[in-house]
Design an enzyme around this catalytic site. Structure first.
Site: not given
Ligand code: GDG
Length: 491
Positions: A152, A353
């Site tokens: 990921h 990322d």
């Molecule tokens: C890893 C990789 C890759 C965030 N804050 C809150 C919240 N979130 C949710 C977002 C989104 C998820 O968490 C974060 O996903 P990301 O993709 O932005 O980042 P990582 O957590 O680092 O994920 C990344 C991912 O895996 C998938 O393969 O894209 O590059 O690092 O869904 O909405 N959700 C809630 N409250 C928050 O305060 N409910």
């Protein structure tokens, strides 16, 4: 249809699936809609004597970690070695003796616990950097099923990966998979270059890679979101805005040093300094739920952000206007669509990322008739598909400030055109398409056994070397301890 066995560090409670992020939702969908099993860490720690107690609830199977597993495997090797190195932060990597051994031991123990539950026609899908050695441990126990791996996070440039003292062991462990999926084409490029330069990997005529004594497929599968969940979210969740005339810039990122949060705060401060006409007209709302707080680098980014927010607010704030709203807590998922939709701009500006799902969620949640503008870092995997966003280099504070200005001034026609193109990209690779394309590729894949008679001499030599313990391992064994003279021995 074969049963799918998902393996990941953390396993989600299916009852809370609606509150989880895109990937968790996609995996939960697989578990709900087809014959499946999901196996991983329960999130709990337990004493050594009960650490092998497997809990099973329907299709979910979990196992606890011991306290030393949590230290050495989770906080240690996974999050203080692999996470920083894969995100190009060699300066933050803690190559401490004992971490790698614990990482391997946890993977071995978990594989041993899963193996008796496997059926001959299962297909196994292992997720992320915590579990790289999992397939190798299953193969050692005679498992011949198709096994796929999905990373990921980004794969770093090859010289960076080679800084990991155990890089060859990791590459050898990866050779036990039949299919390795990465987020972007750039990651595939980095990975294949590393395999060629670091461990004598060779591309064979059918496109697979000969790695040690096996053949492995490598491809990109950009991860996506559940688009409808954001596009059709109820519009009455009631986000109260201080003043309708103030434009909100939203940022939602885990509190992580990879997410470029200090640079974002500085760029916003620079906007207010360079273009005073935007003072009192715009706010930056940054939601940053904390993670991995036991790792020092995370405590340090938290202090840095608090000081930066204080300094921008102190310099520019007024009695009735606070420029940066910094919320170091998680927000309920049901409120996210409304928050995205009521924000004129979303800043997704990580330094590195894998993909970044927030960028996709923001686009999906917009009103197509009056959409907001996405500012996206060139270093987020999402930039490969989302070229109609305003792409920025987050290291350029001045440049980013200027792009925020462009976003604030963008007219409706341009916003609509960019949004339509971005929405098409987000729909093309949604969460279901991602999971289905990976599983279809894995299911039709050939056996990973190398049909060639013997691996070439260079590969045999590399294999022999891997089977020998490293100098540090031999030394530690002789000393009968992980730490020398109370000091952490670094490798
Ligand atoms: C890893 C990789 C890759 C965030 N804050 C809150 C919240 N979130 C949710 C977002 C989104 C998820 O968490 C974060 O996903 P990301 O993709 O932005 O980042 P990582 O957590 O680092 O994920 C990344 C991912 O895996 C998938 O393969 O894209 O590059 O690092 O869904 O909405 N959700 C809630 N409250 C928050 O305060 N409910």
């Amino acid at each position: 249809m074969s049963r799918v066995v998902l393996v990941s560090n953390r396993v989600m409670d299916l009852r809370k699936a609606a509150q989880a992020g895109g990937v968790a939702v996609a995996l939960a969908d697989i578990v709900r809609t087809r014959s499946a099993l999901w196996f991983g860490w329960s999130g709990e720690t337990a004493p050594q004597e009960t650490a092998d107690a497997v809990s099973r609830e329907g299709r979910i199977v979990t196992v606890p970690l011991t306290a030393s597993d949590y230290e050495g495997y989770y906080l240690g090797y996974a999050n203080s070695v692999l996470w920083p190195v894969f995100h190009n932060r060699l300066d933050l990597a803690q190559f401490e003796a004992g971490f790698f051994e614990r990482y391997m031991a946890v993977n071995s123990r978990l594989a041993a616990l899963l193996q008796p539950m496997l059926r001959p026609d299962d297909i196994v899908w292992v997720h992320d950097y915590h579990m790289i050695p999992f397939a190798m441990e299953l193969r050692k126990r005679g498992v011949a099923n198709p096994i796929g791996f999905y990373l990921h996070i980004p794969f770093p440039p090859w010289q960076t990966f080679m800084a990991i003292p155990e890089h060859q062991q990791l590459a050898h462990a990866l050779s036990a998979y039949d299919l390795i999926g990465l987020q972007t084409k750039a990651d595939v490029g980095n990975f294949v270059t590393y395999l060629e330069n670091g461990v004598y990997g060779r591309i064979v005529p059918d496109g697979r890679i000969r790695l040690f004594d096996r053949l492995v497929s490598v491809a990109s599968f950009p991860v996506g979101i559940d688009v409808e969940q954001f596009a059709n979210a109820k519009r009455d969740a009631g986000l109260v805005q201080a003043r309708q005339s103030v434009s909100r810039i939203i940022g939602i990122d885990r509190l992580d040093y990879t997410k470029g949060l200090p640079q974002k705060f500085k760029a916003f401060g620079k906007l207010l300094e360079k273009y005073p006409q935007y003072r009192r007209q715009v706010v930056l709302t940054q939601i940053a739920p904390p993670t991995r707080e036991d790792v020092e680098a995370y405590a340090s980014i938290r202090r840095q952000l608090e000081s930066l927010a204080g300094s921008v607010n102190g310099r520019f704030g007024e009695l009735d206007w606070v420029p940066i709203h910094y919320i170091r807590r998680s927000t309920p998922r049901r409120r996210l669509a409304d928050i995205y939709r009521s924000s004129r701009i979303c800043m997704v500006t990580p330094l590195r990322d894998g993909m970044n799902l927030v960028a996709k969620e923001y686009v999906a949640a917009q009103d197509p008739a009056d959409p907001g503008v996405l500012i996206l870092s060139q270093f987020a995997g999402a930039a490969e598909e989302m070229s109609e966003a305003l792409i920025v280099n987050p290291y350029s504070i001045d440049g980013t400030a200027d792009v925020i200005r462009v976003a604030l001034e963008m007219d409706l026609t341009e916003r609509q055109a960019r949004h339509a193109a971005l929405m098409a990209a987000v729909r093309k690779h949604d969460a279901t398409a991602w999971a289905e394309s990976f599983l279809a590729h894995l299911a039709r894949g050939r056996s990973g056994e190398d049909p060639g008679s013997r691996p070439p001499r260079t590969i045999r030599r590399a294999l022999q070397k891997l089977q020998q313990p490293t100098r540090a391992q031999t030394r530690m064994k002789a000393l009968g301890q992980n730490r020398v003279d109370g000091r952490i021995m670094s490798r």
